[in-house]
Design an enzyme around this catalytic site. Structure first.
Site, PDB file in Angstrom:
ATOM      1  N   HIS A 307      19.447 -49.544 -91.751  1.00  0.00           N
ATOM      2  CA  HIS A 307      19.671 -48.671 -90.469  1.00  0.00           C
ATOM      3  C   HIS A 307      18.401 -48.511 -89.741  1.00  0.00           C
ATOM      4  CE1 HIS A 307      21.445 -46.605 -86.995  1.00  0.00           C
ATOM      5  NE2 HIS A 307      22.548 -47.245 -87.302  1.00  0.00           N
ATOM      6  N   ASP A 364      29.027 -50.664 -90.638  1.00  0.00           N
ATOM      7  CA  ASP A 364      30.011 -52.074 -90.663  1.00  0.00           C
ATOM      8  C   ASP A 364      30.177 -52.428 -92.056  1.00  0.00           C
ATOM      9  OD1 ASP A 364      30.156 -52.219 -87.988  1.00  0.00           O
ATOM     10  OD2 ASP A 364      28.171 -52.820 -87.695  1.00  0.00           O
TER      11      ASP A 364
HETATM   12  N1  CMC Z   1      18.735 -56.936 -95.930  1.00  0.00           N
HETATM   13  C1  CMC Z   1      17.278 -57.261 -96.399  1.00  0.00           C
HETATM   14  N2  CMC Z   1      16.409 -56.600 -95.916  1.00  0.00           N
HETATM   15  C2  CMC Z   1      16.513 -55.838 -94.988  1.00  0.00           C
HETATM   16  C3  CMC Z   1      17.844 -55.469 -94.426  1.00  0.00           C
HETATM   17  C4  CMC Z   1      18.713 -56.450 -94.952  1.00  0.00           C
HETATM   18  N3  CMC Z   1      19.973 -55.973 -94.222  1.00  0.00           N
HETATM   19  N4  CMC Z   1      17.393 -54.781 -93.440  1.00  0.00           N
HETATM   20  C5  CMC Z   1      16.275 -54.602 -93.416  1.00  0.00           C
HETATM   21  N5  CMC Z   1      15.486 -55.115 -94.371  1.00  0.00           N
HETATM   22  C6  CMC Z   1      14.171 -55.086 -94.723  1.00  0.00           C
HETATM   23  C7  CMC Z   1      13.133 -55.916 -93.620  1.00  0.00           C
HETATM   24  O1  CMC Z   1      13.015 -57.096 -94.403  1.00  0.00           O
HETATM   25  C8  CMC Z   1      11.997 -54.994 -93.965  1.00  0.00           C
HETATM   26  O2  CMC Z   1      11.297 -55.447 -95.046  1.00  0.00           O
HETATM   27  P1  CMC Z   1       9.692 -55.309 -94.951  1.00  0.00           P
HETATM   28  O3  CMC Z   1       9.318 -53.820 -94.758  1.00  0.00           O
HETATM   29  O4  CMC Z   1       9.236 -55.793 -96.338  1.00  0.00           O
HETATM   30  O5  CMC Z   1       9.276 -56.317 -93.589  1.00  0.00           O
HETATM   31  C9  CMC Z   1      12.564 -53.474 -94.050  1.00  0.00           C
HETATM   32  O6  CMC Z   1      13.601 -53.641 -94.426  1.00  0.00           O
HETATM   33  C10 CMC Z   1      12.688 -52.937 -92.553  1.00  0.00           C
HETATM   34  O7  CMC Z   1      13.546 -53.313 -91.710  1.00  0.00           O
HETATM   35  P2  CMC Z   1      13.324 -53.685 -90.242  1.00  0.00           P
HETATM   36  O8  CMC Z   1      14.050 -55.065 -89.737  1.00  0.00           O
HETATM   37  O9  CMC Z   1      11.946 -53.381 -89.732  1.00  0.00           O
HETATM   38  O10 CMC Z   1      14.328 -52.349 -89.591  1.00  0.00           O
HETATM   39  P3  CMC Z   1      14.882 -52.426 -88.403  1.00  0.00           P
HETATM   40  O11 CMC Z   1      15.094 -50.829 -88.070  1.00  0.00           O
HETATM   41  O12 CMC Z   1      14.037 -53.009 -87.459  1.00  0.00           O
HETATM   42  O13 CMC Z   1      16.275 -52.955 -88.330  1.00  0.00           O
HETATM   43  C11 CMC Z   1      18.536 -53.351 -88.964  1.00  0.00           C
HETATM   44  C12 CMC Z   1      17.601 -52.307 -88.665  1.00  0.00           C
HETATM   45  C13 CMC Z   1      20.310 -52.540 -88.831  1.00  0.00           C
HETATM   46  C14 CMC Z   1      18.676 -54.362 -87.844  1.00  0.00           C
HETATM   47  C15 CMC Z   1      18.386 -54.065 -90.167  1.00  0.00           C
HETATM   48  O14 CMC Z   1      18.356 -53.237 -91.114  1.00  0.00           O
HETATM   49  C16 CMC Z   1      19.363 -55.244 -90.553  1.00  0.00           C
HETATM   50  O15 CMC Z   1      19.178 -56.344 -89.993  1.00  0.00           O
HETATM   51  N6  CMC Z   1      20.475 -55.223 -91.017  1.00  0.00           N
HETATM   52  C17 CMC Z   1      21.529 -55.909 -91.169  1.00  0.00           C
HETATM   53  C18 CMC Z   1      22.508 -55.947 -89.908  1.00  0.00           C
HETATM   54  C19 CMC Z   1      23.336 -54.839 -89.957  1.00  0.00           C
HETATM   55  O16 CMC Z   1      23.999 -54.366 -90.905  1.00  0.00           O
HETATM   56  N7  CMC Z   1      23.398 -54.330 -88.744  1.00  0.00           N
HETATM   57  C20 CMC Z   1      24.236 -53.081 -88.294  1.00  0.00           C
HETATM   58  C21 CMC Z   1      23.651 -51.819 -87.970  1.00  0.00           C
HETATM   59  S1  CMC Z   1      24.812 -50.512 -87.876  1.00  0.00           S
HETATM   60  C22 CMC Z   1      25.816 -50.645 -86.742  1.00  0.00           C
HETATM   61  C23 CMC Z   1      25.203 -50.493 -85.365  1.00  0.00           C
HETATM   62  O17 CMC Z   1      25.208 -49.131 -84.969  1.00  0.00           O
HETATM   63  O18 CMC Z   1      24.574 -51.402 -84.698  1.00  0.00           O
END
Ligand code: CMC
Length: 428
Positions: A307, A364
């Protein structure tokens, strides 16, 4: 603490005011920096940028705190109902009995959609994703209420639009499902509560009785409360920014529905179940899927994990995990996917990759399992999220309008070609 931040760029020093919220969160106000220099700030994805001041929802990602208008989510999920929470978010205070009755009554009496809208449904392919239908239908509502397009209309007219939206979204959502099944639409029934009415429109068939199970109603009500707002997320920010151009509320909410659809936001609930099913089909080898999620060359992510704001735990996920257990237990359902989800969570939570990045199950991860137990088909999961999030979007839009916020218009750092002369097609 000083009331200013000092920014030094080369020879120049700029004093920038600080602004502090009621929970002592502090921001550097860079609004005047433009007037003093040509320098902008940049932060793709707004990872550390506040877009507004808001009094609706507070969350502290490190401590796992989520409050609507000051009330902890745990208390609201346990003690309130969705209509009360919707009122709280939109109008700022919990309603008294009379206010709640009037609010609910008004919503109940706007649940019908114009008969002509049925023709729109008919035009969609049966396989259309219900989120695509929902986004278009919400925007189409504006064409039936042209007065909603006047940005200067009074507060009672705005209230009417708010009540219409809350009333009609369940009808549109249920009808998009009925359309996909080629089943006859079920009209709203005004003697039923908000969730009961939605379930009735979803599941009643002309050929048989449909008994509304109170266990299902309670579970749905709780899920809607848990999804009702989440401060400046992707869809809420979209609603605010679309509304900031003085686009009408229907158009702004329709944009929010579209923003929610993506698998990184609300679409994750559908993606989680599809992922869990795929893992099950594949023989349940968790380690293989965890390795895929960690592999930077593999686009796969563990859906329902991670998240932007929560880096310790998502308080909604805790409540939902327990609710999933309760609901399945009460309904006597044994869903192997629930065990699979728990095993996957356990392994991921011990894995250094997930620990180091603060990746925990989000709202989720378990919500889809409950929706499934309630009989809701997978493609409808994100629609369910939209039903829950609607009061939050409305509250965010209303606050933006009432605060007189300027049109949202970010800046950029240009990285394209420098000025060059046009070359005629024969000389290229
Ligand atoms: N699986 C594997 N690696 C992950 C995941 C995941 N689900 N989420 C983040 N990472 C890694 C990402 O690759 C990055 O690694 P590094 O620092 O080595 O490059 C690090 O963790 C930080 O991730 P980010 O993408 O920079 O973080 P963000 O804040 O931009 O993204 C997120 C947040 C929710 C989009 C992401 O965690 C994700 O894609 N999760 C899966 C989709 C999901 O479950 N979304 C629902 C969110 S809750 C409902 C809502 O309110 O929307």
């Amino acid at each position: 603490m000083s009331e200013h931040a000092k920014l030094t760029i080369g020879e120049n020093e700029y004093e920038l005011p600080l602004t502090t919220g009621t929970e002592n969160e502090t921001a550097i106000d860079i609004g005047k920096l433009r007037g003093q220099s040509k320098i902008i700030t940049i932060d793709p994805g707004f990872k550390n940028t506040g877009s507004c001041k808001s009094a609706i929802t507070f969350l502290d990602g490190e401590k796992g705190i989520l409050r609507y208008r000051g009330y902890p989510i745990e208390q609201l999920a346990e003690k309130a109902d969705f209509m009360e929470v919707a009122y709280l978010l939109i109008y700022g205070e919990l309603p008294n009995k009379e206010q709640l009755t009037t609010f609910h009554d008004s919503i109940t009496h706007h649940t019908l959609v114009h008969e002509d809208m049925k023709q729109f449904f008919e035009a969609y392919p049966r396989k259309a994703h219900p989120m695509g239908i929902l986004a278009s239908m919400v925007c189409s509502l504006s064409t039936f209420y042209p007065e909603s397009q006047d940005p200067n209309r009074g507060s009672s007219a705005v209230d009417l639009t708010i009540h219409r939206l809350l009333a009609k979204l369940p009808t549109l959502a249920a009808w998009s499902y009925k359309h996909s099944k080629s089943h006859p639409y079920v009209y709203p029934q005004n003697d039923l509560g908000y969730c009961e009415n939605f379930l009735n429109m979803m599941f009643k068939m002309p050929t048989e009785e449909y008994e509304i199970d109170p266990v299902i109603v309670n579970a749905l009500d709780k899920l809607l409360i848990l999804h009702a707002d989440h401060e400046q997320n992707c869809s809420a920010s979209t609603v605010r920014i679309v509304g900031s151009s003085q686009a009408n509320l229907y158009a702004s909410i329709s944009a929010g529905v579209s923003a929610l659809w993506g698998p990184l936001h609300g679409g994750a609930n559908q993606a989680v179940i599809e992922m869990l099913e795929a893992i099950k089909e594949d023989g349940g080898d968790y380690q293989k899927w965890i390795a895929k999620a960690k592999d930077k060359n593999d686009p796969f992510r563990l859906m329902g994990f991670g998240h932007r704001v929560y880096k310790n735990f998502d308080p909604r996920a805790r409540i939902i995990k327990k609710a999933a257990d309760d609901v399945l237990d009460k309904l006597g359902i044994n869903d192997p996917v629930l065990d699979l989800a728990k095993n996957l969570e356990e392994i991921a939570l011990k894995d250094e990759y997930f620990v180091a990045r603060g990746l925990y199950p989000n709202v989720d991860f378990y919500s889809g399992i409950i929706y499934r137990a309630l009989g809701i088909p997978t493609e409808m999961f994100t629609v369910m999220f939209a039903l829950g999030r609607l009061p939050g979007w409305i509250a965010q839009w209303k606050e933006m309008v009432e605060n007189g916020e300027p049109i949202g218009r970010p800046r950029q750092i240009y990285t394209g070609a420098n000025a060059r002369d046009y070359v005629s097609i024969d000389n290229r």
